[in-house]
Design a protein around this motif. Sequence first.
Motif, short mmCIF file in Angstrom:
data_model
loop_
_atom_site.label_atom_id
_atom_site.label_comp_id
_atom_site.label_asym_id
_atom_site.label_seq_id
_atom_site.Cartn_x
_atom_site.Cartn_y
_atom_site.Cartn_z
N GLY A 155 0.70 -1.24 -0.05
CA GLY A 155 -0.07 -0.20 -0.16
C GLY A 155 0.75 1.26 0.06
N GLN A 156 0.18 2.13 0.21
CA GLN A 156 0.66 3.77 0.07
C GLN A 156 1.64 3.76 1.21
N ILE A 157 1.17 3.66 2.36
CA ILE A 157 2.21 3.75 3.61
C ILE A 157 3.50 2.74 3.38
N VAL A 189 -0.32 -2.09 9.30
CA VAL A 189 -0.67 -0.99 8.47
C VAL A 189 -1.95 -1.15 7.52
N GLY A 190 -1.83 -2.70 7.23
CA GLY A 190 -2.78 -2.97 6.30
C GLY A 190 -4.34 -2.74 6.62
N ALA A 191 -4.86 -2.01 6.02
CA ALA A 191 -6.43 -1.85 6.25
C ALA A 191 -6.99 -1.02 5.27
N PRO A 236 -9.82 2.40 12.18
CA PRO A 236 -9.59 3.42 13.35
C PRO A 236 -8.60 2.85 14.23
N ALA A 237 -7.40 3.45 14.38
CA ALA A 237 -6.19 2.80 15.06
C ALA A 237 -6.25 2.31 16.38
N ASN A 238 -6.78 3.14 17.28
CA ASN A 238 -7.06 2.68 18.77
C ASN A 238 -7.83 1.65 18.86
P1 NAD Z 1 -3.68 1.61 0.99
O1 NAD Z 1 -5.09 1.36 0.54
O2 NAD Z 1 -2.61 2.37 0.08
O3 NAD Z 1 -2.85 0.37 1.72
C1 NAD Z 1 -3.48 -0.63 2.41
C2 NAD Z 1 -2.82 -1.86 2.16
O4 NAD Z 1 -3.35 -2.89 3.17
C3 NAD Z 1 -3.24 -2.61 0.74
O5 NAD Z 1 -2.37 -2.92 -0.25
C4 NAD Z 1 -4.09 -3.71 1.08
O6 NAD Z 1 -4.10 -4.82 -0.11
C5 NAD Z 1 -3.60 -4.14 2.17
N1 NAD Z 1 -4.36 -4.99 3.08
C6 NAD Z 1 -5.80 -4.83 3.22
N2 NAD Z 1 -6.12 -6.00 4.14
C7 NAD Z 1 -5.00 -6.48 4.45
C8 NAD Z 1 -4.79 -7.72 5.45
N3 NAD Z 1 -5.77 -8.37 5.96
N4 NAD Z 1 -3.46 -8.13 5.41
C9 NAD Z 1 -2.64 -7.37 4.79
N5 NAD Z 1 -2.62 -6.44 4.02
C10 NAD Z 1 -3.79 -5.94 3.88
O7 NAD Z 1 -3.56 2.36 2.52
P2 NAD Z 1 -2.64 3.37 3.19
O8 NAD Z 1 -2.76 4.76 2.52
O9 NAD Z 1 -1.53 2.52 3.07
O10 NAD Z 1 -3.31 3.34 4.73
C11 NAD Z 1 -3.38 2.16 5.37
C12 NAD Z 1 -4.30 2.33 6.86
O11 NAD Z 1 -3.48 3.32 7.49
C13 NAD Z 1 -5.52 2.98 6.41
O12 NAD Z 1 -6.37 2.51 7.41
C14 NAD Z 1 -5.33 4.51 6.67
O13 NAD Z 1 -6.69 5.01 7.18
C15 NAD Z 1 -4.62 4.23 7.79
N6 NAD Z 1 -3.82 5.60 8.30
C16 NAD Z 1 -3.53 5.91 9.46
C17 NAD Z 1 -2.64 6.99 10.11
C18 NAD Z 1 -2.42 7.20 11.61
O14 NAD Z 1 -2.12 8.20 11.88
N7 NAD Z 1 -2.85 6.12 12.42
C19 NAD Z 1 -2.19 7.83 9.17
C20 NAD Z 1 -2.38 7.46 7.89
C21 NAD Z 1 -3.04 6.39 7.29
#
Ligand code: NAD
Length: 339
Positions: A29-31, A102-104, A147-149
């Motif tokens: 994913g992005q992160i 991170v994956g969600a 939602p992380a918490n």
């Molecule tokens: P994204 O959609 O680019 O990447 C998420 C990746 O997770 C995808 O590649 C997807 O295939 C994978 N994934 C989904 N279900 C999975 C599983 N069961 N096991 C393994 N991988 C799985 O999203 P992103 O931009 O990388 O963001 C990821 C999460 O982080 C989102 O929920 C986003 O809201 C959250 N986020 C949190 C914070 C924070 O401060 N806590 C900051 C930014 C983003």
Amino acid sequence: MSVPSSATISPLSNVADAPVTVAVTGAAGQIGYALLFRLAAGALLGPERSIRLHLLEVPQARAALDGVIMELEDAAFPALQGIVATDDPMVAFRDAEQVFLVGARPRGPGMQRGDLLQANADIFRTQGRALDAVASRSVRVVVVGNPANTNALIAQRHAPSLDASCFSAMTRLDHNRALAQLAAKLRCGVADIRRLCVWGNHSSTQYPDVSYATVAGQPLAAQLEPAWLEQQFLPAVTERGAAIIQARGASSAASAASAAIDHMRDWVLGSTDWVSMALPADGAYDIPEGLVYSFPVQCSDGQASIVRELDISAASRERMDRSQDELLQELEAIRSLLP
Ligand code: NAD
Ligand code: LMR
């Protein structure tokens, strides 16, 4: 078809130490894309410490993950000792010492992070169970997926053989955002500001608190107009995630990855100042036990300790309670998923 679960690159380094196993979910994913290259370059434990990456993805992301792994190989990071790519959490978390969940699904424009609860909760139940079964007994887990918490609470409750203190959720991005806003306003460096903290949920109810903060050793709040703090600073921090989605068409990624590294590095190596981390509450500040709530924290010897016995003003208490109430509502919404 599943992602291959065998090591995909051979040792590249002559670093002598046994590698630290670091697991990352959502690796394609992005992160993930912003996080993996910094981890492999040594941003977590230093370039001298060898690491082994365990990458978890869903089968549909196989091709994308293969591409990321090719790029990791091509970067020839000296400390990167191996990569395991898998769609099985039991493989990804085996002996993992540091885990980035991170994956969600991310939210889109107009959504609150809590709207993701039902979509993402099951991921954290499955992953909590796998961590319980196979991770290092001293694993440190940071939940980033929203939602992380409450996702962290779900994972922690499904891992009864691990100490609750192994689990955390990330509010370091909010903390860093608050530092950046204050430093710009005060025309100082972010490192000049100390004793800042974020209380509560990683949501719009979070409370970035400057009550105890100092700048160059002097009380910070006294140098700012209360109206600026209330009307500019608080909304700028609490709504920053939505502002980035609006501007970028996608949620924060590089800053989130950077904050996740800050969070884990300070947890493992120690912090030089207060940091904000969401931890399972233990009764401090009368937050109901078990809720994963962001506190001011100091880290040393691999332990994250809540900063205790701060005087809390009535105005601060009201904001802290609001975020606590939101977390209690989230807990009710997923209670049926808890053991
Ligand atoms: P994204 O959609 O680019 O990447 C998420 C990746 O997770 C995808 O590649 C997807 O295939 C994978 N994934 C989904 N279900 C999975 C599983 N069961 N096991 C393994 N991988 C799985 O999203 P992103 O931009 O990388 O963001 C990821 C999460 O982080 C989102 O929920 C986003 O809201 C959250 N986020 C949190 C914070 C924070 O401060 N806590 C900051 C930014 C983003
Ligand atoms: C953020 O704070 O940037 C992330 O939680 C993504 C979001 O949904 O706001």
